[in-house]
Design a protein around this motif. Sequence first.
Motif, PDB file in Angstrom:
ATOM      1  N   ASN A   2       0.833  -1.199   0.000  1.00 20.68           N
ATOM      2  CA  ASN A   2       0.000   0.000   0.000  1.00 20.68           C
ATOM      3  C   ASN A   2       0.872   1.254   0.000  1.00 20.68           C
ATOM      4  O   ASN A   2       0.627   2.209  -0.750  1.00 20.68           O
ATOM      5  N   ILE A   3       1.904   1.265   0.815  1.00 24.62           N
ATOM      6  CA  ILE A   3       2.846   2.400   0.902  1.00 24.62           C
ATOM      7  C   ILE A   3       3.538   2.610  -0.449  1.00 24.62           C
ATOM      8  O   ILE A   3       3.662   3.737  -0.935  1.00 24.62           O
ATOM      9  N   PHE A   4       3.998   1.523  -1.053  1.00 21.91           N
ATOM     10  CA  PHE A   4       4.684   1.618  -2.345  1.00 21.91           C
ATOM     11  C   PHE A   4       3.745   2.138  -3.434  1.00 21.91           C
ATOM     12  O   PHE A   4       4.170   2.884  -4.314  1.00 21.91           O
ATOM     13  N   ASP A   5       2.470   1.760  -3.383  1.00 26.27           N
ATOM     14  CA  ASP A   5       1.492   2.275  -4.347  1.00 26.27           C
ATOM     15  C   ASP A   5       1.316   3.788  -4.185  1.00 26.27           C
ATOM     16  O   ASP A   5       1.237   4.517  -5.170  1.00 26.27           O
ATOM     17  N   VAL A   6       1.266   4.255  -2.944  1.00 28.69           N
ATOM     18  CA  VAL A   6       1.149   5.695  -2.670  1.00 28.69           C
ATOM     19  C   VAL A   6       2.349   6.432  -3.263  1.00 28.69           C
ATOM     20  O   VAL A   6       2.207   7.452  -3.944  1.00 28.69           O
ATOM     21  N   ILE A   7       3.549   5.886  -3.032  1.00 27.64           N
ATOM     22  CA  ILE A   7       4.780   6.522  -3.538  1.00 27.64           C
ATOM     23  C   ILE A   7       4.805   6.482  -5.069  1.00 27.64           C
ATOM     24  O   ILE A   7       5.065   7.495  -5.722  1.00 27.64           O
ATOM     25  N   ALA A   8       4.518   5.332  -5.650  1.00 27.88           N
ATOM     26  CA  ALA A   8       4.581   5.165  -7.108  1.00 27.88           C
ATOM     27  C   ALA A   8       3.605   6.080  -7.832  1.00 27.88           C
ATOM     28  O   ALA A   8       3.902   6.578  -8.915  1.00 27.88           O
ATOM     29  N   ASN A   9       2.450   6.315  -7.222  1.00 23.31           N
ATOM     30  CA  ASN A   9       1.424   7.130  -7.872  1.00 23.31           C
ATOM     31  C   ASN A   9       1.396   8.574  -7.376  1.00 23.31           C
ATOM     32  O   ASN A   9       0.463   9.316  -7.678  1.00 23.31           O
ATOM     33  N   SER A  10       2.407   8.965  -6.605  1.00 24.65           N
ATOM     34  CA  SER A  10       2.505  10.324  -6.055  1.00 24.65           C
ATOM     35  C   SER A  10       1.196  10.780  -5.429  1.00 24.65           C
ATOM     36  O   SER A  10       0.760  11.914  -5.615  1.00 24.65           O
ATOM     37  N   GLU A  11       0.579   9.880  -4.693  1.00 22.91           N
ATOM     38  CA  GLU A  11      -0.715  10.144  -4.064  1.00 22.91           C
ATOM     39  C   GLU A  11      -0.552  11.129  -2.904  1.00 22.91           C
ATOM     40  O   GLU A  11       0.387  11.022  -2.120  1.00 22.91           O
ATOM     41  N   ASP A  12      -1.438  12.091  -2.825  1.00 25.26           N
ATOM     42  CA  ASP A  12      -1.435  13.030  -1.704  1.00 25.26           C
ATOM     43  C   ASP A  12      -2.184  12.410  -0.532  1.00 25.26           C
ATOM     44  O   ASP A  12      -3.288  11.889  -0.705  1.00 25.26           O
ATOM     45  N   LEU A  13      -1.586  12.485   0.653  1.00 23.88           N
ATOM     46  CA  LEU A  13      -2.219  11.935   1.848  1.00 23.88           C
ATOM     47  C   LEU A  13      -2.565  13.055   2.819  1.00 23.88           C
ATOM     48  O   LEU A  13      -1.889  14.081   2.864  1.00 23.88           O
ATOM     49  N   TYR A  16       4.377  -0.811 -16.220  1.00 23.79           N
ATOM     50  CA  TYR A  16       4.331  -0.784 -14.758  1.00 23.79           C
ATOM     51  C   TYR A  16       5.253   0.302 -14.214  1.00 23.79           C
ATOM     52  O   TYR A  16       6.032   0.901 -14.952  1.00 23.79           O
ATOM     53  N   ILE A  17       5.136   0.530 -12.904  1.00 18.96           N
ATOM     54  CA  ILE A  17       6.006   1.477 -12.215  1.00 18.96           C
ATOM     55  C   ILE A  17       6.869   0.674 -11.248  1.00 18.96           C
ATOM     56  O   ILE A  17       6.371  -0.186 -10.524  1.00 18.96           O
ATOM     57  N   GLU A  18       8.159   0.952 -11.269  1.00 20.30           N
ATOM     58  CA  GLU A  18       9.107   0.232 -10.420  1.00 20.30           C
ATOM     59  C   GLU A  18       9.725   1.209  -9.428  1.00 20.30           C
ATOM     60  O   GLU A  18      10.000   2.353  -9.780  1.00 20.30           O
ATOM     61  N   LEU A  19       9.930   0.749  -8.213  1.00 20.07           N
ATOM     62  CA  LEU A  19      10.611   1.561  -7.203  1.00 20.07           C
ATOM     63  C   LEU A  19      12.012   1.004  -6.981  1.00 20.07           C
ATOM     64  O   LEU A  19      12.178  -0.196  -6.785  1.00 20.07           O
ATOM     65  N   LYS A  20      12.992   1.884  -7.040  1.00 23.31           N
ATOM     66  CA  LYS A  20      14.387   1.524  -6.763  1.00 23.31           C
ATOM     67  C   LYS A  20      14.803   2.228  -5.482  1.00 23.31           C
ATOM     68  O   LYS A  20      14.397   3.367  -5.228  1.00 23.31           O
ATOM     69  N   PHE A  21      15.630   1.580  -4.693  1.00 20.79           N
ATOM     70  CA  PHE A  21      16.048   2.120  -3.410  1.00 20.79           C
ATOM     71  C   PHE A  21      17.478   2.635  -3.516  1.00 20.79           C
ATOM     72  O   PHE A  21      18.342   1.980  -4.088  1.00 20.79           O
ATOM     73  N   LEU A  22      17.697   3.817  -2.959  1.00 25.76           N
ATOM     74  CA  LEU A  22      19.010   4.454  -3.029  1.00 25.76           C
ATOM     75  C   LEU A  22      19.481   4.792  -1.629  1.00 25.76           C
ATOM     76  O   LEU A  22      18.727   5.331  -0.810  1.00 25.76           O
TER      77      LEU A  22
END
Length: 164
Positions: A66-77, A104-110
């Motif tokens: 759920n958190i990753f979906d919020v980040i990937a879609n730039s959802e405002d909370l 798809y949208i992929e998240l990479k960690f830095l």
Amino acid sequence: MKLNITKIANAILYMLDNKVSQLNDKKLAILLFLIDYNHLENCGDKIFGEVYIKNNRSPEPKTLTNIFDVIANSEDLEEDDERLYIIQELLDHLDIEVLTKAKYIELKFLKMEEGFDEDLFTKEEFKTINKIVEKYKSETPRKMANICFSIDKVRETEKSEVII
């Protein structure tokens, strides 16, 4: 047990330090499941406090997905949304790059300046994390998903139901 995002962030830092190949949100989800599953089987509890749901492709960490979906879609909370706190805590430890692919949208960690903090984990927890990371760090996310389906508990669980 409640989700421990600080432990998850530090596990990601550990994975980055150990050069886990192709580390994206999907591979991370599978690694976290394998770590928690292994630790639950051998030590009687989970490390990260996450709930894992069976989906078509692999076990899915309920809150983290759920958190990753919020980040990937730039959802405002909203300011009082608990997910905002979890995201801020995660971003206190590392940066997340959102890569938009064709389908798809992929998240990479830095890694930022924050380092891995071994003191957050018990000796047994660290042993489990190290064992799973070393065993699977070179595997592709697809192969990792297949590995999950070789686990009886995963195969026996109905789709959309809790595995652990």
